[in-house]
Design a protein around this motif. Sequence first.
Motif, PDB file in Angstrom:
ATOM      1  N   LEU A 112       0.833  -1.198   0.000  1.00 35.62           N
ATOM      2  CA  LEU A 112       0.000   0.000   0.000  1.00 35.62           C
ATOM      3  C   LEU A 112       0.867   1.246   0.000  1.00 35.62           C
ATOM      4  CD1 LEU A 112      -3.220   0.754   1.831  1.00 35.62           C
ATOM      5  CD2 LEU A 112      -1.298   2.281   2.259  1.00 35.62           C
ATOM      6  N   LEU A 113       0.487   2.195  -0.867  1.00 37.08           N
ATOM      7  CA  LEU A 113       1.136   3.500  -0.909  1.00 37.08           C
ATOM      8  C   LEU A 113       0.073   4.579  -0.720  1.00 37.08           C
ATOM      9  CD1 LEU A 113       2.983   1.516  -2.725  1.00 37.08           C
ATOM     10  CD2 LEU A 113       4.186   3.628  -3.149  1.00 37.08           C
ATOM     11  N   LEU A 114       0.354   5.483   0.187  1.00 39.42           N
ATOM     12  CA  LEU A 114      -0.529   6.607   0.486  1.00 39.42           C
ATOM     13  C   LEU A 114       0.122   7.856  -0.085  1.00 39.42           C
ATOM     14  CD1 LEU A 114      -2.880   8.029   2.006  1.00 39.42           C
ATOM     15  CD2 LEU A 114      -1.456   7.929   4.073  1.00 39.42           C
ATOM     16  N   ASP A 115      -0.659   8.637  -0.838  1.00 37.87           N
ATOM     17  CA  ASP A 115      -0.094   9.838  -1.439  1.00 37.87           C
ATOM     18  C   ASP A 115       0.496  10.748  -0.365  1.00 37.87           C
ATOM     19  OD1 ASP A 115       0.343  11.547  -3.856  1.00 37.87           O
ATOM     20  OD2 ASP A 115      -0.839  12.926  -2.623  1.00 37.87           O
ATOM     21  N   ALA A 116       1.657  11.287  -0.666  1.00 33.79           N
ATOM     22  CA  ALA A 116       2.403  12.120   0.280  1.00 33.79           C
ATOM     23  C   ALA A 116       1.614  13.348   0.742  1.00 33.79           C
ATOM     24  CB  ALA A 116       3.722  12.550  -0.347  1.00 33.79           C
ATOM     25  N   SER A 117       0.620  13.784  -0.026  1.00 33.33           N
ATOM     26  CA  SER A 117      -0.178  14.950   0.374  1.00 33.33           C
ATOM     27  C   SER A 117      -0.926  14.709   1.678  1.00 33.33           C
ATOM     28  CB  SER A 117      -1.167  15.326  -0.732  1.00 33.33           C
ATOM     29  OG  SER A 117      -2.155  14.315  -0.879  1.00 33.33           O
ATOM     30  N   ALA A 118      -1.112  13.465   2.063  1.00 36.78           N
ATOM     31  CA  ALA A 118      -1.821  13.145   3.309  1.00 36.78           C
ATOM     32  C   ALA A 118      -1.074  13.680   4.527  1.00 36.78           C
ATOM     33  CB  ALA A 118      -2.008  11.638   3.434  1.00 36.78           C
ATOM     34  N   GLN A 119       0.244  13.842   4.394  1.00 43.18           N
ATOM     35  CA  GLN A 119       1.057  14.314   5.514  1.00 43.18           C
ATOM     36  C   GLN A 119       0.713  15.750   5.920  1.00 43.18           C
ATOM     37  OE1 GLN A 119       5.361  12.559   5.211  1.00 43.18           O
ATOM     38  NE2 GLN A 119       4.583  12.867   3.133  1.00 43.18           N
ATOM     39  N   ALA A 120       0.018  16.473   5.065  1.00 42.70           N
ATOM     40  CA  ALA A 120      -0.361  17.858   5.357  1.00 42.70           C
ATOM     41  C   ALA A 120      -1.572  17.948   6.280  1.00 42.70           C
ATOM     42  CB  ALA A 120      -0.653  18.602   4.055  1.00 42.70           C
ATOM     43  N   HIS A 121      -2.193  16.818   6.596  1.00 39.09           N
ATOM     44  CA  HIS A 121      -3.427  16.808   7.380  1.00 39.09           C
ATOM     45  C   HIS A 121      -3.254  16.004   8.666  1.00 39.09           C
ATOM     46  CE1 HIS A 121      -5.244  18.391   3.738  1.00 39.09           C
ATOM     47  NE2 HIS A 121      -4.741  17.364   3.084  1.00 39.09           N
ATOM     48  N   ALA A 122      -3.848  16.504   9.743  1.00 31.11           N
ATOM     49  CA  ALA A 122      -3.809  15.771  11.016  1.00 31.11           C
ATOM     50  C   ALA A 122      -4.577  14.455  10.887  1.00 31.11           C
ATOM     51  CB  ALA A 122      -4.397  16.619  12.140  1.00 31.11           C
ATOM     52  N   THR A 123      -5.708  14.513  10.182  1.00 32.81           N
ATOM     53  CA  THR A 123      -6.498  13.309   9.925  1.00 32.81           C
ATOM     54  C   THR A 123      -6.975  13.323   8.477  1.00 32.81           C
ATOM     55  OG1 THR A 123      -8.586  14.334  10.626  1.00 32.81           O
ATOM     56  CG2 THR A 123      -7.342  13.080  12.308  1.00 32.81           C
ATOM     57  N   ILE A 124      -7.232  12.131   7.960  1.00 31.55           N
ATOM     58  CA  ILE A 124      -7.802  11.979   6.620  1.00 31.55           C
ATOM     59  C   ILE A 124      -8.994  11.035   6.708  1.00 31.55           C
ATOM     60  CG2 ILE A 124      -5.644  12.459   5.408  1.00 31.55           C
ATOM     61  CD1 ILE A 124      -5.387   9.369   4.962  1.00 31.55           C
ATOM     62  N   PHE A 125      -9.777  11.019   5.653  1.00 35.44           N
ATOM     63  CA  PHE A 125     -10.943  10.149   5.567  1.00 35.44           C
ATOM     64  C   PHE A 125     -10.693   9.090   4.500  1.00 35.44           C
ATOM     65  CE2 PHE A 125     -12.350  14.095   7.293  1.00 35.44           C
ATOM     66  CZ  PHE A 125     -13.454  13.834   8.088  1.00 35.44           C
ATOM     67  N   VAL A 126     -10.981   7.826   4.826  1.00 34.23           N
ATOM     68  CA  VAL A 126     -10.915   6.732   3.860  1.00 34.23           C
ATOM     69  C   VAL A 126     -12.180   5.903   4.018  1.00 34.23           C
ATOM     70  CG1 VAL A 126      -8.389   6.619   3.783  1.00 34.23           C
ATOM     71  CG2 VAL A 126      -9.634   5.187   5.419  1.00 34.23           C
ATOM     72  N   SER A 127     -12.500   5.127   3.018  1.00 32.62           N
ATOM     73  CA  SER A 127     -13.693   4.284   3.095  1.00 32.62           C
ATOM     74  C   SER A 127     -13.570   3.323   4.271  1.00 32.62           C
ATOM     75  CB  SER A 127     -13.876   3.487   1.806  1.00 32.62           C
ATOM     76  OG  SER A 127     -14.964   2.584   1.961  1.00 32.62           O
ATOM     77  N   ALA A 128     -14.695   3.113   4.932  1.00 25.97           N
ATOM     78  CA  ALA A 128     -14.739   2.180   6.061  1.00 25.97           C
ATOM     79  C   ALA A 128     -15.225   0.808   5.616  1.00 25.97           C
ATOM     80  CB  ALA A 128     -15.630   2.738   7.169  1.00 25.97           C
ATOM     81  N   GLY A 129     -15.301   0.590   4.302  1.00 31.17           N
ATOM     82  CA  GLY A 129     -15.642  -0.742   3.819  1.00 31.17           C
ATOM     83  C   GLY A 129     -17.009  -0.884   3.192  1.00 31.17           C
ATOM     84  N   ARG A 130     -17.742   0.202   3.128  1.00 33.92           N
ATOM     85  CA  ARG A 130     -18.995   0.192   2.370  1.00 33.92           C
ATOM     86  C   ARG A 130     -19.335   1.623   1.975  1.00 33.92           C
ATOM     87  NH1 ARG A 130     -23.270   1.765   5.629  1.00 33.92           N
ATOM     88  NH2 ARG A 130     -23.063   1.296   7.832  1.00 33.92           N
ATOM     89  N   ARG A 131     -20.106   1.719   0.910  1.00 29.34           N
ATOM     90  CA  ARG A 131     -20.513   3.042   0.431  1.00 29.34           C
ATOM     91  C   ARG A 131     -21.338   3.727   1.515  1.00 29.34           C
ATOM     92  NH1 ARG A 131     -22.450   0.169  -5.058  1.00 29.34           N
ATOM     93  NH2 ARG A 131     -20.378  -0.276  -5.881  1.00 29.34           N
ATOM     94  N   GLY A 132     -20.991   4.980   1.792  1.00 34.83           N
ATOM     95  CA  GLY A 132     -21.725   5.738   2.803  1.00 34.83           C
ATOM     96  C   GLY A 132     -21.118   5.656   4.196  1.00 34.83           C
ATOM     97  N   LEU A 133     -19.937   5.063   4.317  1.00 31.83           N
ATOM     98  CA  LEU A 133     -19.288   4.953   5.618  1.00 31.83           C
ATOM     99  C   LEU A 133     -17.803   5.260   5.470  1.00 31.83           C
ATOM    100  CD1 LEU A 133     -19.892   4.179   8.608  1.00 31.83           C
ATOM    101  CD2 LEU A 133     -19.203   1.846   8.016  1.00 31.83           C
ATOM    102  N   GLU A 134     -17.318   6.252   6.221  1.00 33.78           N
ATOM    103  CA  GLU A 134     -15.922   6.680   6.159  1.00 33.78           C
ATOM    104  C   GLU A 134     -15.287   6.597   7.545  1.00 33.78           C
ATOM    105  OE1 GLU A 134     -14.151   8.418   3.279  1.00 33.78           O
ATOM    106  OE2 GLU A 134     -15.695   7.272   2.260  1.00 33.78           O
ATOM    107  N   ILE A 135     -13.986   6.296   7.560  1.00 38.55           N
ATOM    108  CA  ILE A 135     -13.198   6.323   8.794  1.00 38.55           C
ATOM    109  C   ILE A 135     -12.274   7.527   8.710  1.00 38.55           C
ATOM    110  CG2 ILE A 135     -11.317   5.217  10.090  1.00 38.55           C
ATOM    111  CD1 ILE A 135     -12.435   2.524   9.358  1.00 38.55           C
ATOM    112  N   GLU A 136     -12.236   8.303   9.778  1.00 37.19           N
ATOM    113  CA  GLU A 136     -11.300   9.418   9.895  1.00 37.19           C
ATOM    114  C   GLU A 136     -10.205   8.998  10.871  1.00 37.19           C
ATOM    115  OE1 GLU A 136     -11.183  14.081  11.419  1.00 37.19           O
ATOM    116  OE2 GLU A 136     -13.056  12.962  11.500  1.00 37.19           O
ATOM    117  N   LEU A 137      -8.952   9.075  10.422  1.00 32.21           N
ATOM    118  CA  LEU A 137      -7.828   8.729  11.280  1.00 32.21           C
ATOM    119  C   LEU A 137      -6.580   9.448  10.798  1.00 32.21           C
ATOM    120  CD1 LEU A 137      -6.636   5.055  10.583  1.00 32.21           C
ATOM    121  CD2 LEU A 137      -7.828   6.459   8.942  1.00 32.21           C
ATOM    122  N   ALA A 138      -5.543   9.422  11.622  1.00 28.02           N
ATOM    123  CA  ALA A 138      -4.281  10.056  11.258  1.00 28.02           C
ATOM    124  C   ALA A 138      -3.624   9.250  10.143  1.00 28.02           C
ATOM    125  CB  ALA A 138      -3.361  10.123  12.471  1.00 28.02           C
TER     126      ALA A 138
END
Length: 156
Positions: A112-138
């Motif tokens: 897995l590679l995460l785009d380096a732009s993510a480092q500019a944010h304290a937290t980011i949002f990614v899918s939590a495994g289904r449409r309509g559900l997101e996980i926010e984490l560092a």
Amino acid sequence: MTPAVNAVKKAKVAYQLHQYSHDPASSSYGLEAAEALQQDPARVFKTLLAADDSGTLYVAVVPVTGQLDLKALAKAVKAKRLAMADPKVAEKATGYVVGGISPLGQKKRLPLLLDASAQAHATIFVSAGRRGLEIELAPDQLLSLTQGRYAAIRGG
């Protein structure tokens, strides 16, 4: 719960779940999530899969505001050439449906590679495994949980 949510719970990392009503007519799952959650789209990331000529899969996590730069990803993983993975292959490998593929809790651990732009944010949002559900984490937590790494893989 989804395997992604179970993975963050088990790891005991700080996270927040965000749910919204997914519109089946939406053409961009990621932009829909950003809009529904009233978040800067630069903080909302989509999970894409690419494959090399031998069929080896790679997970790329990039902001929904951009595209995946396949040449940059290939260079980062030292592959000669990459192409987007067939959606059916991506679903089978991850255990998630397209539009709900999470970088967390996949059936098989893939590079897995995460785009380096993510480092500019304290937290980011990614899918939590289904449409309509997101996980926010560092972003560092995401990399820790997936054994991933940062790379400049976002295209225009």
